[in-house]
Structure formats: structure tokens, C-alpha cells
Design an enzyme around this catalytic site. Structure first.
Site, PDB file in Angstrom:
ATOM      1  N   GLU A 104      43.497  74.123 104.503  1.00 57.80           N
ATOM      2  CA  GLU A 104      42.392  74.404 105.000  1.00 57.80           C
ATOM      3  C   GLU A 104      42.557  75.459 106.235  1.00 57.80           C
ATOM      4  O   GLU A 104      41.715  76.386 106.251  1.00 57.80           O
ATOM      5  CB  GLU A 104      41.213  73.440 105.416  1.00 57.80           C
ATOM      6  CG  GLU A 104      41.070  72.541 104.043  1.00 57.80           C
ATOM      7  CD  GLU A 104      39.935  73.034 103.387  1.00 57.80           C
ATOM      8  OE1 GLU A 104      39.189  74.022 103.825  1.00 57.80           O
ATOM      9  OE2 GLU A 104      40.136  72.542 101.896  1.00 57.80           O
ATOM     10  N   SER A 380      15.490  70.677  60.664  1.00 64.28           N
ATOM     11  CA  SER A 380      13.944  70.778  60.440  1.00 64.28           C
ATOM     12  C   SER A 380      13.124  70.883  61.512  1.00 64.28           C
ATOM     13  O   SER A 380      11.998  71.373  61.634  1.00 64.28           O
ATOM     14  CB  SER A 380      13.368  70.082  59.234  1.00 64.28           C
ATOM     15  OG  SER A 380      14.106  70.834  58.043  1.00 64.28           O
TER      16      SER A 380
END
Length: 940
Positions: A104, A380
Site C-alpha cells: 500500500e 410466454s
């Protein structure tokens, strides 16, 4: 002259000498610009710094928990406060510090809060790739950001972050800042801070027990805690660990040999067996996290201390989860453990998500959420969205709109066809009937009528995203690569129940930050269709539930509309997916089941008889949610007209006064498109004239003759009444005369002739009668009544019968459809007449005095038809189990030879339930869910 010339030359030289070079002007201008820009930038930076928040010591130690509120403002979950163990710097092993700083912030212990070298590199990257492409935040800056600022990529926030980082370094030591950082970071799996993460993943309470591979994993997790979660993605974890080890070698924290030994460790072998605890309402919170991430730039629900106002209805959520959890109390009977299921519940009026059930037997560990993440073909359930909805919206078709369901539909340019799920084709039928029986051929024909572009525009307005941005013919029956989630489908259906207004379903109304900032997230609705489309589609889908494929979802007393859907597999029987999407004015629910796969990961069909489960899920949930509230019916807008139509007319025509009641239906039309013409099919024919009858004593027969002046194609029904008895049919002929043989002696015959249409057996004329005697010894007859009339009085619902009589005193025997009574007056009223019934009335005088006493005069006859009074549309023939076909006048439906005979043809062969449907896999090469190419086919 010379002096003047020299003077001018000198002046020119002097002027030229005073003129500055061009490069100096440019340089001076640039300096001035930079000074101005610097002053401006300095003033702006000064403003940003002046408005930066103060360092608040209380916010430096731990991440802030986010609170989640339900629709009533009641807290139901807090993320960020659990599974946290605070540690001090002295608890940190050097290997962890080295791994974190190498990953970091390699110069953490050297810089003063900001790293100028990293800033320079980031500036170059941002110039090349755009602002925000690379960050230069130090560990100190990350502590500041997570404690006081949002994660938005703004220059103002970056300036404030750097300013506060300098202040933080002035007030706190490097060790204290590192301690803050490692206590604050979220590591995934509900672990906050490095100590909780070490225990969660490796079971280690003492950080000094951490090995190099474990320290490298922990150092890499904060970048993407979900993606790098070793429980779920050990391969990605290993890649990230390798990156951390490489950085540690680069910055001299470890040797390459140590790194290589660490890389050879098996990640799963490092992990504890115990998995993280579950999160309440995990399926719903996944949607919340998704929305906050997408709509609130840089917000983190795990660390930012947010107050998130959600739309969840906890009672609805609990019921939905109960249906997806195996228990004795669950009314849903799943066939096995493999079946997956999901459902969403929306508020029909607003689109707010009230509940999400993401999967069966969820463990609350961010598993695949089938409600919001898994897409599949819609079957459908797409028919209202792709075919019928657009057709009403743009073509203004009615619910009576006639469609010829004549044969399988050939797909243009291919050798494939689209078939009905029941393999039957019933000819001309209404759009309403085609939809509630979920027939495929009518659906694709309607799509062709309305046009692909219009259908696509309509569906996209309901949140549907088409694969390859292209609509295909198979989309009419949901059988292409275009797929949806239950959440998307519920959002689309909701618009039909909300007068055509649509907005994307949402789970968050607003987000409050710790500093008081509030972000409103409630979306605004916009019209997706006209109110007439929404209402007419809703009315059609009501019949899906009451008399069509969705009967299992019907809830007595509740106005429900909805649509079923199933999909199919190539070259295989059965459906891999089953759907039901339905709604009331209060709630919209979409439910799905499926998820079966074979050993190769290919989709498998749902076990036989289980495609009704989504309908059962819907019914159970909608019943529960509606039990203590008022559910209003859908209100018909002024743009819609109810109109009576003569069944079978095409184009639609109004029924005439003579149309039989069973040939009249009520359908919906967009105002202005309702039928204007009246059908002449059942108009009453002209009666015969000149009717005479004479007795031929030699042949003991009666000769009857009449005239007929109309050009209509008719036959004649001849009937006879003997001595006032019942009228009996004798024969039918196309001639205008007839001989009645072997008549009874000394009897009085009343002969009746009625003209009947040869084109439609429902059309008849008024009867005409005459009388004749078959002997000479019978007493003198009284004259018959004259001017016999019968009229229906609609206001009083009675039949008014009257006549005149010129003869000896007599009473009158009045027969109404064979039931007789005697009256003294020249008229009477018949009450209780039934709409649509035809009444035949006969009046016979009977002598009262002297030699005429008891003598009967000739009977006179007339008839009247009471107009049909249609209060609600009768079911189309063929939907009530009577075997009457589609009932739309195509010659098949009305005589029982049609193919839609209710309980037989609806449920297909071999006793399959009427609601069970099958749909196509993709057409034109569309595979959908990894299946091979197959023509669109069966669905219901």
C-alpha cells in the site's frame, strides 16, 4: 535636408531599439498566465482546505457501521459493527507490517503524510489515461478518506485528503496511524480490522502466529475483499498473494527464495473450516449494495457509516424466505433439493422492492442470487410485452381482435416452424382467447402485425434489454438469447398494473452520510404505454388466471392478472424454466423455478408435473400480503370502451336485435375504434304470406300453400296443432306447398309456417297460422281474434299482449310457450320474461252462452323475442370444457368440431394439467443458456 534625414533615421533606430523581441513577449505572457492561474488555483485550494472537515478523533479508530432501515423507518440490519477485534501496534508482527507497507505505501515511515514521488507518477498516469485512473494515496491518506471523506474521485476531495493527511501526521505517530489503518479496513466475510480477518480466515487470535503467505493474503484483501475472498475464490486469492509477495521482494522486505516458498502454499489448506455467519435478508441486501454502489459514487456500505433507507417490507420478506426454505410449514412441495427458485415482490404503485428471495435454502453468504443475477429465457411471459401490448399501444387492436390460428407458423428464411404447445390449431379466435390459452402461432402473427421496431421500442420502455440489441420473431414467445431476471420481469409487468407508468425497481430511497449529506435515490416514473394499453392488457391477463393457463394462481375474491411461461430444450421433452408474473393494484410478484443441470453443466428439464410451482409461490405470497388490506380492482380509463360484439363477426360488428344471447360477447376497444356497423347475420326473415289450408275429403288430407316474396335463401318449417293441443313440427321443405296426409277426422287443425334461413339456422321469421276442419258434424265455430300483437316493454320488463274480437260472447284461452290460462279481457301482461328468450303466444276464443257455450274458435298466434341483456362477457366456446371450439364463427368452433374443447385440449395429451406449457428454445441460431439451436416451439 541632410540634417532632417539623419534626424528621421536616428528616430527610427531609436524606436526600433525600444521594440521588444517576440519571444520575450510570449515568455512574459506565459509567466503572467501562470501567475494568474497560480493565484486562482491557490485561492481555490485555500477554499477547499478551509471547508475540509475537522480531525475527529472518535472517527479515526474503527470503520463506521452502516444502518439499514425498512420501509417504515425501523432498523433491521447493521453491517460493520460485528466481527471486529481492535489491536494495538505492539500486536502487529513485522511480517504483516512489511506486507502492508510494500503493498500500500512503501515509503510510509519516511514521508510526511503525502508521497510526492507517487503523486508525480499518478499525475503522469492520469494525464495519459484520464483523471482517477491511478491513485497516489498513502496509508495516511486512506485513513483520512475512510474516516472523514467520501471515496468520490474529485479534485476538491483529493486536496482536502492531502491537507488532512499532513495534519494527521503532525498530531499522531506513524505507529498510531498504522494501527488506525489496520483496525479500520474491511477484509470481506463480515470481518472488520486485521485481527478479525486473521481469526475469520485462519483461526488465529494472535497476529504473531501469522505466516508469510497469510500476511500476504491479508495485505492484498482490502483492494477487492469480495473478489479476493479465499473461501470463494482461492485462485484469485493466490494471484493477489503473488502480487504482494513480488512487491515485498522489490522493496527488500523478503528474499526471492522466501517469496517462492510462500507461493507454493495451498491456499485452502490455510483456511479454517468454519464459514462466516449469515447476514439477515441476504437476497435483499445484495440488491441494496448493488444500487448504492451504482448510484452513490464511492460509497461503501460496510465502512462508511451510512444510514440507508430501504423499501423492504419485513413481513413480506420473511414470508418469501419461508417459501424458499425447506420446512414442514412451507406449503410449497419442491420435488427435490436440486430445484432452484426465486421471486421478487414489488409495490405496484411505486416500483419499490418489498422482498427478494434469491434462492432456495440460502446460507446468507453472497451466493448466486437467482432473483437479481441469474438471467434466463422468459418463455410466454414475454407475450404481453413483445406482442399484445405493442399491438394495443400502436395498432389499437381490441381484446376481440381476430387472429387465424390455422397452422404452424413458418419462420421466414428457414425450414423451421413455430407450433402451439398443444399441437392444435383452432382457426379464427380473439386476442383474449389466444393469450389466455398461451398459443404461440397467434402471438407471432401479432408481432408481425405490429412490426419489430415498434415491439422493441415498447419492450425497452419496460426495461427489457435485447441480446445483440436485436429483436427476433422468437422473442414473441420468449425463446431467444434475450433473457431476464425475476426482478426485471416483475418491473415490466408492474407497469401494466400501474396505468402504464414505469420506473426501474428500486430498494433504496435515500442514503445519509455521517456528515449529514443526503442522497435521494427514489427514481421518477415515466409513461411506458397509454392507459388504454395497460388496462386492456390487464383485463386480458385476468382471464389468463380465471379461465386460462394460470388458473392455479387464481385467488377467489382478489382481482389478479398475470401470465405463465415455460421454456423448452432442443430435442428434449420438458421445460428447464417455469415462470409466473402477476399483479394486483397493490403488489406485483414474479416467481421462477429451474436450475437443473447435468454432469456437463447443461440445462436439464424440471421434473414432470412441477411447472406449476411458480403459480403456487405467487398465490401463497399474494394471499398473505393481501389478507388484511383492501385490494381495489383496476379502474377502466375513459380511453377504453366496453362494447357488445356478435361472436364470429370479422371485422367486429354490433349484435342485432335478433342475435341470440349465446352469440353476444363483450370486449374492450380503444375509444373510437368500437364497432359501428350492426350485424345482419341474425336479422329476422320476412314471414310467409297468403297462407291457406283446405281439407280434401277424398284423400283424407290437408293441402297447405303459401307465398314467399323475399329473395332470401330459406326453407319452411311446417307445424300443426290439433284441437288446441301442443304445436308439433311436421316437416321442413323448400317448396311453398305441402300435403298433410292421414289427418284425424272431425278435428280442427291449426297450421303454422315459419321461414328459416338456409345460411344461418338461428335466423327465422315470425310464424303465420291458418285453421281448417276435417269433418262436417262439428259445431259452428266462433270467429278468431284479430289484431293479435305482443310487444316487450323494456322499462317494466313485461310482455304486453292485446287483441280484438268481433263475435258472440267469449272468454279467451291464452297459451304462452305451451302454458295456458283463460282471461275475460282482450289482453294481458306476461311478467318474468327472460332476456334472449322467444315467446310464442296463442289466443283462442271460447263461447260462453247458448249454443256457442264451449265452442272454440280458431287460434291466432304471434311471437316476440326479449332482447338479450349481456351483463358480463361469456367465456369463449372451448374454454369451459364443453367442447365447443373457439366460438368465433369460423364454422368449427360453434358446432363442436373445433380444437379448443376446454378441459380436453387445454391440458394436452396424456392428462397433462391445462396450465402446463412448453416454449421454444432460441430461433435463428439463438441458443439461450447454452443450448443448441432449435426452432421456436411449444409454450403455454
Amino acid at each position: 535636408m541632410a540634417n532632417n534625414s539623419q534626424s528621421r533615421t536616428a528616430r527610427r533606430k531609436q524606436k526600433k531599439a525600444k521594440k521588444k523581441p517576440l519571444w520575450k513577449k510570449i515568455l512574459l505572457s506565459i509567466v503572467i498566465i501562470f501567475i494568474v492561474m497560480g493565484l486562482g488555483a491557490g485561492a481555490t485550494a485555500a477554499y477547499w482546505i478551509a471547508t475540509a472537515p475537522d480531525l475527529d478523533e472518535s472517527k479515526l479508530s474503527d470503520p463506521l457501521a452502516s444502518e439499514f432501515l425498512d420501509k417504515d423507518g425501523k432498523a433491521f440490519a447493521v453491517l460493520g459493527e460485528k466481527n471486529r477485534t481492535k489491536i494495538s501496534y505492539d500486536d502487529l508482527p513485522q511480517v504483516l507490517i512489511d506486507a502492508v507497507t510494500a503493498t500500500e505505501d512503501a515509503r510510509f515511515f519516511e514521508h510526511s503524510g503525502i508521497d510526492l514521488r507517487r503523486i508525480g507518477g499518478a499525475i503522469i498516469a492520469n494525464i495519459k489515461n484520464g483523471f482517477g485512473s491511478e491513485g497516489a494515496s498513502t496509508i495516511t491518506q486512506q485513513v483520512v478518506e475512510k474516516s472523514f471523506l467520501s471515496a468520490e474521485k474529485k479534485i476538491s476531495l483529493k486536496v482536502q485528503e492531502q491537507w488532512l493527511a499532513l495534519q494527521l501526521e503532525r498530531d499522531y505517530s506513524k505507529e498510531e496511524i498504522m494501527e488506525m489503518y489496520l483496525n479500520k479496513i474491511f477484509y470481506g466475510s463480515n470481518a472488520y480490522g486485521v485481527a478479525a480477518a486473521a481469526e475469520t480466515y485462519f483461526g488465529k487470535e494472535d497476529l504473531n502466529d501469522l505466516t508469510l503467505p497469510e500476511a500476504a493474503i491479508l495485505a492484498g484483501l482490502p483492494q477487492r475483499p469480495t473478489a479476493y475472498n479465499p473461501f470463494k475464490n482461492p485462485e484469485l486469492t493466490k494471484e493477489r498473494m503473488d502480487t504482494v509477495l513480488t512487491l515485498m521482494v522489490r522493496h527488500g522486505k523478503i528474499s526471492e527464495k522466501e517469496a517462492e516458498e510462500a507461493r507454493n502454499v495451498d491456499i485452502p489448506s490455510l483456511l479454517v473450516e468454519k464459514k462466516p455467519e449469515t447476514t439477515p435478508y441476504e437476497g435483499f441486501l445484495q440488491q441494496v449494495e448493488k444500487e448504492v454502489k451504482e448510484k452513490v459514487n464511492g460509497a461503501d456500505i460496510y465502512t462508511d457509516g451510512l444510514k440507508i433507507h430501504t423499501t423492504i417490507d419485513q413481513s413480506a420478506q420473511k414470508h418469501v424466505e419461508s417459501l424458499l426454505t425447506d420446512s414442514d410449514a412451507n406449503p410449497i412441495s419442491y420435488p427435490d433439493d436440486e430445484m432452484q427458485a426465486a421471486m421478487t415482490v414489488l409495490d405496484t404503485k411505486t416500483g419499490a422492492i418489498r422482498a427478494i428471495g434469491g434462492r432456495r435454502n440460502s446460507e446468507g453468504k453472497k451466493e448466486l442470487n437467482y432473483a437479481i443475477q441469474n438471467t434466463t429465457q422468459a418463455g410466454s411471459t414475454f407475450k404481453p410485452i413483445i406482442s399484445y401490448g405493442p399491438a394495443i399501444e400502436y395498432n389499437k387492436i381490441s381484446t376481440y381482435h381476430q387472429i387465424n390460428d390455422d397452422k404452424p407458423y413458418p419462420i421466414p428464411g428457414t425450414n423451421k416452424t413455430i407450433r402451439n404447445w398443444n399441437r392444435q390449431y383452432a382457426g379464427w379466435m380473439t386476442a383474449r382467447h389466444a393469450l389466455n390459452q398461451s398459443l404461440n402461432v397467434p402471438a407471432v402473427k401479432v408481432l408481425e402485425e405490429v412490426g419489430y421496431d415498434k415491439a422493441k421500442e415498447f419492450a425497452e420502455g419496460l426495461g427489457i434489454k435485447f441480446a445483440d440489441n436485436k429483436i427476433l420473431i422468437g422473442d414473441a414467445i420468449g425463446g431467444t438469447k434475450t433473457e431476464v431476471t425475476p426482478l426485471q420481469l416483475a418491473g415490466a409487468f408492474r407497469a401494466f398494473g400501474n396505468e402504464g407508468l414505469y420506473n426501474e425497481p428500486y430498494s433504496v430511497t435515500k442514503v445519509e452520510f455521517p456528515d449529514g449529506k443526503t442522497v435521494e435515490l427514489t427514481p421518477k416514473a415515466k409513461p411506458a404505454m397509454s392507459d388504454y394499453t395497460a388496462y386492456m392488457m390487464t383485463d386480458m391477463m385476468k382471464t389468463v388466471v380465471t379461465e386460462g393457463t394460470g388458473k392455479t394462481a387464481n385467488i377467489p375474491g382478489l382481482p389478479v392478472a398475470g401470465k405463465t411461461g415455460t421454456t423448452s430444450l432442443p430435442e428434449r421433452e420438458g421445460s428447464p424454466d417455469a415462470w409466473f408474473s402477476g399483479y394486483t393494484t397493490n403488489y406485483t410478484i414474479s416467481a421462477w423455478v429451474g436450475g437443473y443441470q447435468d454432469e456437463e453443466g447443461k440445462r436439464e428439464p424440471i421434473p414432470d408435473g412441477n411447472t406449476q410451482i411458480p403459480l403456487e409461490m405467487f398465490k401463497s405470497t399474494m394471499t398473505e400480503l393481501s389478507k388484511d388490506i383492501e385490494t381495489k380492482d383496476f379502474v377502466k380509463p375513459d380511453s377504453v370502451v366496453e362494447a357488445e360484439v356478435e361472436k364470429g363477426s370479422n371485422p367486429p360488428a354490433k349484435p342485432s336485435a335478433h342475435t341470440p344471447a349465446d352469440k353476444i360477447i363483450t370486449e374492450l376497444f380503444v375509444k373510437g375504434t368500437e364497432p359501428k356497423e350492426t350485424s345482419e347475420v341474425f336479422d329476422q326473415l320476412d314471414p310467409v304470406s297468403g297462407l291457406t289450408a283446405s281439407f280434401n275429403e277424398d284423400s283424407n288430407s290437408i293441402d297447405v300453400s303459401w307465398n314467399y316474396d323475399s329473395d332470401a335463401d330459406v326453407s319452411f318449417e311446417i307445424s300443426a296443432q290439433i284441437d288446441g293441443g301442443a304445436m308439433q313440427a311436421l316437416s321442413t321443405t323448400e317448396d311453398t306447398s305441402m300435403k298433410i296426409s292421414q289427418v284425424e277426422p272431425n278435428a280442427k287443425y291449426t297450421i303454422q309456417v315459419v321461414a328459416v334461413s338456409n345460411e344461418d339456422d338461428g335466423s327465422k321469421s315470425e310464424p303465420k297460422t291458418t285453421t281448417v276442419s276435417t269433418g262436417e258434424d262439428e259445431p259452428d265455430e266462433l270467429p278468431g281474434v284479430v289484431g293479435l300483437t305482443a310487444t316487450y316493454n323494456d322499462a317494466n320488463a313485461i310482455i304486453d299482449v292485446s287483441w280484438n274480437y268481433n263475435g258472440p260472447p267469449a272468454s279467451f284461452e291464452v297459451s304462452v310457450n305451451g302454458q295456458s290460462q283463460t282471461v275475460e279481457s282482450n289482453g294481458l301482461e306476461v311478467s318474468g320474461a327472460k332476456p334472449g328468450e322467444t315467446y310464442t303466444i296463442s289466443v283462442t276464443p271460447i263461447g260462453k252462452e247458448g249454443e256457442n257455450e264451449g265452442v272454440r274458435g280458431p287460434a291466432q298466434q304471434t311471437s316476440v323475442t326479449v332482447p338479450a341483456e349481456q351483463t358480463e362477457p361469456p367465456a369463449d366456446d372451448g374454454e369451459d370444457g364443453s367442447g365447443n371450439g373457439n366460438g368465433n364463427g369460423n364454422g368449427d368452433g360453434d358446432n363442436g368440431s373445433g380444437n379448443e374443447d376446454g378441459n380436453v385440449d387445454q391440458d394436452g395429451s396424456e392428462g397433462r394439467p391445462p396450465e402446463e406449457e412448453q416454449e421454444p428454445e432460441p430461433d435463428e441460431g439463438g441458443e439461450g443458456n447454452g443450448n443448441s439451436e432449435t426452432p421456436p416451439g411449444e409454450e403455454g
